[in-house]
Motif scaffolding. Structure first.
Motif, mmCIF file in Angstrom:
data_model
loop_
_atom_site.group_PDB
_atom_site.id
_atom_site.type_symbol
_atom_site.label_atom_id
_atom_site.label_comp_id
_atom_site.label_asym_id
_atom_site.label_seq_id
_atom_site.Cartn_x
_atom_site.Cartn_y
_atom_site.Cartn_z
ATOM 1 N N TYR A 22 0.806 -1.217 0.000
ATOM 2 C CA TYR A 22 0.000 0.000 0.000
ATOM 3 C C TYR A 22 0.839 1.267 0.000
ATOM 4 O O TYR A 22 1.849 1.345 0.697
ATOM 5 N N HIS A 23 0.393 2.243 -0.751
ATOM 6 C CA HIS A 23 0.893 3.614 -0.707
ATOM 7 C C HIS A 23 -0.017 4.365 0.259
ATOM 8 O O HIS A 23 -1.188 4.022 0.405
ATOM 9 N N TYR A 32 -3.662 2.992 -0.518
ATOM 10 C CA TYR A 32 -4.020 2.471 -1.843
ATOM 11 C C TYR A 32 -3.009 1.435 -2.303
ATOM 12 O O TYR A 32 -1.799 1.624 -2.170
ATOM 13 N N ALA A 33 -3.510 0.337 -2.881
ATOM 14 C CA ALA A 33 -2.649 -0.689 -3.477
ATOM 15 C C ALA A 33 -3.313 -1.200 -4.748
ATOM 16 O O ALA A 33 -4.541 -1.204 -4.866
ATOM 17 N N SER A 41 -7.195 -1.967 -4.103
ATOM 18 C CA SER A 41 -7.703 -1.998 -2.739
ATOM 19 C C SER A 41 -7.386 -0.654 -2.101
ATOM 20 O O SER A 41 -6.309 -0.101 -2.321
ATOM 21 N N TYR A 42 -8.323 -0.135 -1.322
ATOM 22 C CA TYR A 42 -8.073 1.143 -0.660
ATOM 23 C C TYR A 42 -8.902 1.281 0.609
ATOM 24 O O TYR A 42 -9.952 0.670 0.759
ATOM 25 N N PHE A 43 -8.360 2.075 1.527
ATOM 26 C CA PHE A 43 -9.002 2.373 2.804
ATOM 27 C C PHE A 43 -8.776 3.832 3.145
ATOM 28 O O PHE A 43 -7.754 4.405 2.781
ATOM 29 N N ASN A 82 -9.311 8.434 -6.947
ATOM 30 C CA ASN A 82 -8.946 9.057 -8.224
ATOM 31 C C ASN A 82 -8.570 10.525 -8.053
ATOM 32 O O ASN A 82 -7.603 11.000 -8.651
ATOM 33 N N LYS A 83 -9.306 11.227 -7.238
ATOM 34 C CA LYS A 83 -9.041 12.654 -7.016
ATOM 35 C C LYS A 83 -7.667 12.867 -6.366
ATOM 36 O O LYS A 83 -6.988 13.857 -6.625
ATOM 37 N N ARG A 84 -7.217 11.906 -5.554
ATOM 38 C CA ARG A 84 -5.916 12.005 -4.890
ATOM 39 C C ARG A 84 -4.754 11.615 -5.798
ATOM 40 O O ARG A 84 -3.607 11.657 -5.400
#
Length: 143
Positions: A22-23, A32-33, A41-43, A82-84
């Motif tokens: 993950y980043h 995010y990964a 995958s994201y949290f 997406n915005k990030r």
């Protein structure tokens, strides 16, 4: 207001969290990964115990090899990711039962291979113009 159409995919091998790196950071509040084959995958989590997923803890590994426990993270959504500047990704259904996300590049490959009359349309939603990708029938008004 109706929900946007969602892409449904059959997937043989969906990676688990422990297979991803993950980043992100607590300061950013987003993790995010994505796998080599386009699963994402994201949290949303910025530290401390939170109430997402009923307060469950999720162990992840960062791209730097650090082990982090996300305590009650929230699921976030594709537009925020997406915005990030991550992805871009889109939400999908896997194997008729599970929800998840894939990169837009991978989604476009699937659409091109299996759905000749569908394209992915980029739309902006919500007050902060989050970018989303929606399956749309070519020459029509959605699916």
């Amino acid at each position: 207001m109706a929900n946007d159409p969602r892409l449904h995919l059959d997937a043989d091998d969906i990676p688990t969290r422990d297979e991803l790196q993950y980043h992100g950071s607590k300061e950013e509040g987003l993790w995010y990964a994505e796998s080599d084959d386009g699963f994402a995958s994201y949290f949303a989590w910025d530290g401390g115990q939170q109430d997402g997923y009923g307060g469950r803890h999720f162990d992840i590994t960062t791209v730097d090899g650090e082990e982090i426990t996300l305590k009650g993270p929230w699921s976030s959504r594709a537009g925020v990711v997406n915005k990030r500047g991550y992805g871009p990704v889109m939400d999908v259904r896997f194997n008729s039962t599970g929800s998840g996300a894939i990169t837009v590049d991978r989604a476009e490959e699937a659409v091109d291979e299996y759905l000749e009359d569908v394209e992915l349309e980029r739309v902006e939603k919500f007050s902060n113009d989050e970018p989303y990708y929606v399956p749309t029938k070519i020459g029509g008004d959605g699916l």
